[in-house]
Design a protein around this motif. Structure first.
Motif, PDB file in Angstrom:
ATOM      1  N   SER A  49      -2.266 -25.836  -8.226  1.00 35.90           N
ATOM      2  CA  SER A  49      -0.909 -25.521  -8.657  1.00 35.90           C
ATOM      3  C   SER A  49      -0.208 -26.785  -9.189  1.00 35.90           C
ATOM      4  CB  SER A  49      -0.151 -24.912  -7.482  1.00 35.90           C
ATOM      5  OG  SER A  49       1.120 -24.566  -7.874  1.00 35.90           O
ATOM      6  N   ALA A  50      -0.387 -27.907  -8.508  1.00 34.50           N
ATOM      7  CA  ALA A  50       0.210 -29.172  -8.967  1.00 34.50           C
ATOM      8  C   ALA A  50      -0.341 -29.571 -10.338  1.00 34.50           C
ATOM      9  CB  ALA A  50      -0.054 -30.280  -7.948  1.00 34.50           C
ATOM     10  N   LEU A  51      -1.621 -29.258 -10.573  1.00 32.41           N
ATOM     11  CA  LEU A  51      -2.261 -29.653 -11.829  1.00 32.41           C
ATOM     12  C   LEU A  51      -1.935 -28.710 -12.990  1.00 32.41           C
ATOM     13  CD1 LEU A  51      -5.804 -30.634 -10.465  1.00 32.41           C
ATOM     14  CD2 LEU A  51      -4.088 -32.203 -11.381  1.00 32.41           C
ATOM     15  N   SER A  52      -1.232 -27.595 -12.698  1.00 28.07           N
ATOM     16  CA  SER A  52      -0.991 -26.601 -13.754  1.00 28.07           C
ATOM     17  C   SER A  52       0.205 -26.965 -14.640  1.00 28.07           C
ATOM     18  CB  SER A  52      -0.788 -25.214 -13.139  1.00 28.07           C
ATOM     19  OG  SER A  52       0.447 -25.181 -12.434  1.00 28.07           O
ATOM     20  N   ASP A  53       0.765 -28.149 -14.450  1.00 29.62           N
ATOM     21  CA  ASP A  53       1.914 -28.572 -15.253  1.00 29.62           C
ATOM     22  C   ASP A  53       1.555 -29.803 -16.088  1.00 29.62           C
ATOM     23  OD1 ASP A  53       5.142 -28.472 -15.400  1.00 29.62           O
ATOM     24  OD2 ASP A  53       4.409 -30.546 -15.373  1.00 29.62           O
ATOM     25  N   PRO A  54       1.824 -29.762 -17.416  1.00 30.33           N
ATOM     26  CA  PRO A  54       1.397 -30.869 -18.297  1.00 30.33           C
ATOM     27  C   PRO A  54       2.079 -32.210 -17.968  1.00 30.33           C
ATOM     28  CG  PRO A  54       2.758 -29.284 -19.503  1.00 30.33           C
ATOM     29  CD  PRO A  54       2.475 -28.673 -18.167  1.00 30.33           C
ATOM     30  N   THR A  55       3.352 -32.158 -17.518  1.00 30.61           N
ATOM     31  CA  THR A  55       4.031 -33.415 -17.149  1.00 30.61           C
ATOM     32  C   THR A  55       3.342 -34.047 -15.949  1.00 30.61           C
ATOM     33  OG1 THR A  55       6.123 -32.501 -17.924  1.00 30.61           O
ATOM     34  CG2 THR A  55       6.261 -34.444 -16.524  1.00 30.61           C
ATOM     35  N   ARG A  56       3.007 -33.210 -14.962  1.00 30.85           N
ATOM     36  CA  ARG A  56       2.343 -33.761 -13.772  1.00 30.85           C
ATOM     37  C   ARG A  56       0.956 -34.311 -14.124  1.00 30.85           C
ATOM     38  NH1 ARG A  56       5.239 -29.447 -10.985  1.00 30.85           N
ATOM     39  NH2 ARG A  56       3.453 -28.049 -11.062  1.00 30.85           N
ATOM     40  N   ARG A  57       0.234 -33.621 -15.020  1.00 26.89           N
ATOM     41  CA  ARG A  57      -1.080 -34.153 -15.429  1.00 26.89           C
ATOM     42  C   ARG A  57      -0.907 -35.483 -16.172  1.00 26.89           C
ATOM     43  NH1 ARG A  57      -2.046 -28.796 -16.860  1.00 26.89           N
ATOM     44  NH2 ARG A  57      -2.121 -29.271 -19.079  1.00 26.89           N
ATOM     45  N   ALA A  58       0.160 -35.577 -16.999  1.00 27.96           N
ATOM     46  CA  ALA A  58       0.404 -36.820 -17.741  1.00 27.96           C
ATOM     47  C   ALA A  58       0.741 -37.960 -16.766  1.00 27.96           C
ATOM     48  CB  ALA A  58       1.530 -36.614 -18.752  1.00 27.96           C
ATOM     49  N   ILE A  59       1.507 -37.650 -15.721  1.00 32.62           N
ATOM     50  CA  ILE A  59       1.841 -38.675 -14.713  1.00 32.62           C
ATOM     51  C   ILE A  59       0.556 -39.168 -14.043  1.00 32.62           C
ATOM     52  CG2 ILE A  59       2.962 -39.036 -12.455  1.00 32.62           C
ATOM     53  CD1 ILE A  59       5.228 -37.150 -13.401  1.00 32.62           C
ATOM     54  N   LEU A  60      -0.316 -38.236 -13.669  1.00 27.42           N
ATOM     55  CA  LEU A  60      -1.577 -38.633 -13.028  1.00 27.42           C
ATOM     56  C   LEU A  60      -2.419 -39.502 -13.953  1.00 27.42           C
ATOM     57  CD1 LEU A  60      -2.836 -35.420 -11.169  1.00 27.42           C
ATOM     58  CD2 LEU A  60      -1.752 -37.448 -10.187  1.00 27.42           C
ATOM     59  N   SER A  61      -2.423 -39.149 -15.251  1.00 27.19           N
ATOM     60  CA  SER A  61      -3.269 -39.912 -16.174  1.00 27.19           C
ATOM     61  C   SER A  61      -2.747 -41.346 -16.309  1.00 27.19           C
ATOM     62  CB  SER A  61      -3.362 -39.214 -17.533  1.00 27.19           C
ATOM     63  OG  SER A  61      -2.128 -39.302 -18.200  1.00 27.19           O
TER      64      SER A  61
END
Lengths: 110, 110
Positions: free
Chosen positions: B14-26
């Motif tokens: 669920s946390a990974l289903s958002d593009p902003t959150r994925r961009a933060i992780l990257s």
């Protein structure tokens, strides 16, 4: 061919965030199944199971073939590959950084 | 040590289903960053960015260290590993089945 842009990844990760949908995928990894076969072990309605399958289909994780009145579902691994590619990419970065840190610590010791 | 049961996987996907959150992780895969550094490229409020970070932290994808008034965020790869293990498990099943099908087709040809 599905293009794995941000929107497609959103849908895939979101579809995978539910334990029932992950369980359905794990059974489809063994065999193609009809909607009734998928519903069999669950106490929820056929409509509720169909809704889960429709979320998986929209995320391109499952395809459906109509055979008369029967819908047969199949796992489509391409979307799972897109997810694992995304993760591997950042794991490589992270592991690369960890290695750089280790090299740096080694140099400090010398 | 986080136990990767169904509930933990739900939160991670669920946390990974958002593009902003994925961009933060990257970005965190490259460097640890403070909350303000994470917020810098975005036009959203610091509170909105903090909320995204809190979702990532609850999913054990990010840890936060307090340094006085500053919070420094770090990528925690263990949750990503749990996701990629889940995917690999079913990819193996699926690829195994594909191989069995190919063997069967070969036998039919002979």
């Amino acid at each position: 061919m599905v293009e794995y842009n941000d929107k497609a990844l959103d849908a895939t990760f979101s579809a995978l965030s539910d334990p029932t949908r992950r369980a359905i995928l794990s059974r489809l990894a063994l065999n193609d199944l009809t909607v009734s076969e998928i519903a069999e072990p669950y106490e929820m309605s056929l409509a509720a199971v169909s809704k889960h399958i429709s979320v998986l289909a929209k995320a391109h994780l499952v395809s459906q073939q109509k055979e008369g009145r029967i819908r047969r579902c199949r796992l489509e691994p391409e979307a799972l590959n897109a997810v694992s590619n995304w993760i591997e990419h950042y794991q490589r970065f992270w592991q690369g950084n960890l290695q750089s840190l280790e090299n740096f610590m080694e140099k400090l010791k010398d």
